[in-house]
Design a protein around this motif. Sequence first.
Motif, PDB file in Angstrom:
ATOM      1  N   ARG A 149       3.618  40.034 -16.788  1.00  0.00           N
ATOM      2  CA  ARG A 149       4.472  39.496 -15.693  1.00  0.00           C
ATOM      3  C   ARG A 149       5.611  39.123 -16.393  1.00  0.00           C
ATOM      4  O   ARG A 149       6.460  38.793 -17.117  1.00  0.00           O
ATOM      5  N   VAL A 150       6.724  39.398 -14.741  1.00  0.00           N
ATOM      6  CA  VAL A 150       8.405  39.461 -15.099  1.00  0.00           C
ATOM      7  C   VAL A 150       8.609  38.242 -14.428  1.00  0.00           C
ATOM      8  O   VAL A 150       7.996  38.501 -13.456  1.00  0.00           O
ATOM      9  N   THR A 151       9.594  37.459 -15.034  1.00  0.00           N
ATOM     10  CA  THR A 151      10.142  36.059 -14.423  1.00  0.00           C
ATOM     11  C   THR A 151      10.805  35.567 -14.967  1.00  0.00           C
ATOM     12  O   THR A 151      11.569  36.080 -16.093  1.00  0.00           O
ATOM     13  N   ARG A 152      11.699  35.284 -13.974  1.00  0.00           N
ATOM     14  CA  ARG A 152      13.195  34.305 -14.262  1.00  0.00           C
ATOM     15  C   ARG A 152      13.991  33.005 -14.151  1.00  0.00           C
ATOM     16  O   ARG A 152      12.954  32.645 -12.820  1.00  0.00           O
ATOM     17  N   ASP A 153      13.780  31.513 -15.011  1.00  0.00           N
ATOM     18  CA  ASP A 153      13.270  30.877 -14.549  1.00  0.00           C
ATOM     19  C   ASP A 153      14.995  29.957 -13.970  1.00  0.00           C
ATOM     20  O   ASP A 153      15.603  31.622 -13.243  1.00  0.00           O
ATOM     21  N   ARG A 154      14.853  28.720 -13.673  1.00  0.00           N
ATOM     22  CA  ARG A 154      16.226  28.810 -12.915  1.00  0.00           C
ATOM     23  C   ARG A 154      17.359  28.043 -13.598  1.00  0.00           C
ATOM     24  O   ARG A 154      18.901  27.791 -13.809  1.00  0.00           O
ATOM     25  N   ALA A 155      17.584  28.644 -15.245  1.00  0.00           N
ATOM     26  CA  ALA A 155      18.076  29.176 -15.909  1.00  0.00           C
ATOM     27  C   ALA A 155      18.718  30.157 -16.391  1.00  0.00           C
ATOM     28  O   ALA A 155      19.544  30.782 -16.804  1.00  0.00           O
ATOM     29  N   GLY A 156      18.634  31.592 -15.175  1.00  0.00           N
ATOM     30  CA  GLY A 156      18.361  32.686 -15.313  1.00  0.00           C
ATOM     31  C   GLY A 156      18.314  32.953 -15.891  1.00  0.00           C
ATOM     32  O   GLY A 156      18.570  34.311 -16.608  1.00  0.00           O
ATOM     33  N   ARG A 157      17.265  32.915 -16.288  1.00  0.00           N
ATOM     34  CA  ARG A 157      16.340  33.767 -17.995  1.00  0.00           C
ATOM     35  C   ARG A 157      15.425  34.217 -17.754  1.00  0.00           C
ATOM     36  O   ARG A 157      14.715  34.013 -16.916  1.00  0.00           O
ATOM     37  N   TRP A 158      15.138  35.646 -18.216  1.00  0.00           N
ATOM     38  CA  TRP A 158      14.377  36.477 -17.843  1.00  0.00           C
ATOM     39  C   TRP A 158      12.991  36.521 -19.080  1.00  0.00           C
ATOM     40  O   TRP A 158      13.743  36.477 -20.455  1.00  0.00           O
ATOM     41  N   HIS A 159      11.899  36.193 -18.883  1.00  0.00           N
ATOM     42  CA  HIS A 159      10.562  36.593 -19.581  1.00  0.00           C
ATOM     43  C   HIS A 159       9.362  37.469 -19.340  1.00  0.00           C
ATOM     44  O   HIS A 159       9.207  37.470 -18.074  1.00  0.00           O
ATOM     45  N   VAL A 160       8.980  37.974 -20.195  1.00  0.00           N
ATOM     46  CA  VAL A 160       7.872  38.798 -19.817  1.00  0.00           C
ATOM     47  C   VAL A 160       6.521  38.191 -20.198  1.00  0.00           C
ATOM     48  O   VAL A 160       6.602  37.712 -21.804  1.00  0.00           O
TER      49      VAL A 160
END
Length: 362
Positions: A149-160
């Motif tokens: 799952r690829v996500t983007r938090d409210r700080a603009g950081r991307w995580h997998v």
Amino acid sequence: MSRYRMQPTPAQERALLEHCGHARFVWNLAVEQHACWRPGRGSAPGFAEQCRQLTQARAEFAWLRAGSVTVQQQALKDFAHAMGHFFAGTHRRPTWRKAGRQEGFRVVAVKPGDVRRVSRRVGQVKVPKVGWVRFRWSRPVRDTVKSFRVTRDRAGRWHVAFAIIPAPIPAPGTCGVVGVDRGAAVSAALSTGDLLHAPGLREGERARLERLLRRLARAKPGSRRRAWVKAAIARLKARGTDRRKDWIEKTSTGLACRFDVIGVEDLNIRGMTRSARGTVGAPGRNVGAKAGLNRGILPAGESRKSQAVFSCVVCKCRVNADVNAARNIRDTAAGHAVAARGGPPTGEPVNREPQRDLPLTG
């Protein structure tokens, strides 16, 4: 789930945002269909019917057709699973997804070659219609990965985040029982007398956050400066959130390695932090004080506003109130554990640890 920090290029970030937008659009359409459904009006469309409607929508709209059908169909499958959990009574009803807050999508049927390591600290994952996206190789990725799952938090950081079942932590086998009481002044009080404190923002970071909040109040709505200030606030708050999550993971793992039975009070954080504002016709009271208490509860997910001293009126024992509550929780958990296994082993106490606790009353 094993989460890693992604490092997409600007072009890849735009493509990932498009995937997030398509997944959010499809999810919200499914929510709308079920929100309009009422008993007696036929059945709400299931996963197969929604996939057929998605095929028609992709043929009609070029902007939707340009996205990945894998990402869009997976959003429908995730919604079907969420509705199944709702009807089973284990989860709440799926709600709307808002842009900028719940950005993400899931990819399944991952092949063994879709995740690879290119250097000591860099890995790559293959995202449909995006290509190979770099991520920080902070720990090994198993070859048995089937989805991510690829996500983007409210700080603009991307995580997998790769779906991996972690190995279970073996019990120490000491028959140890501990009670955990959560609070706001003390993050967690153990029945052993230990007081644990969750980290947060440092003094300098809190001062900078206050300055940014004042700048945000003066910024013009819709301006570029306001957007920059909001992003800076989100990055600063995310720093404190990451520290708390890391502390929670390490603390819970440490307790699992030390004790066989862990008793934790069942708190309804959602109900405790409900807004006291009320309505126009019936406004709430002490709204400011309740908002301040909520700000103290939510960062730690806890129950108390201050540290009081418990004093027994019978034996005159004085002890920290959270520690006393943790001991009560421990005794309750120990009783349930003994009842579940039919009593302690012959000649063995329920808790083999040296009893360092004070007399417990109340």
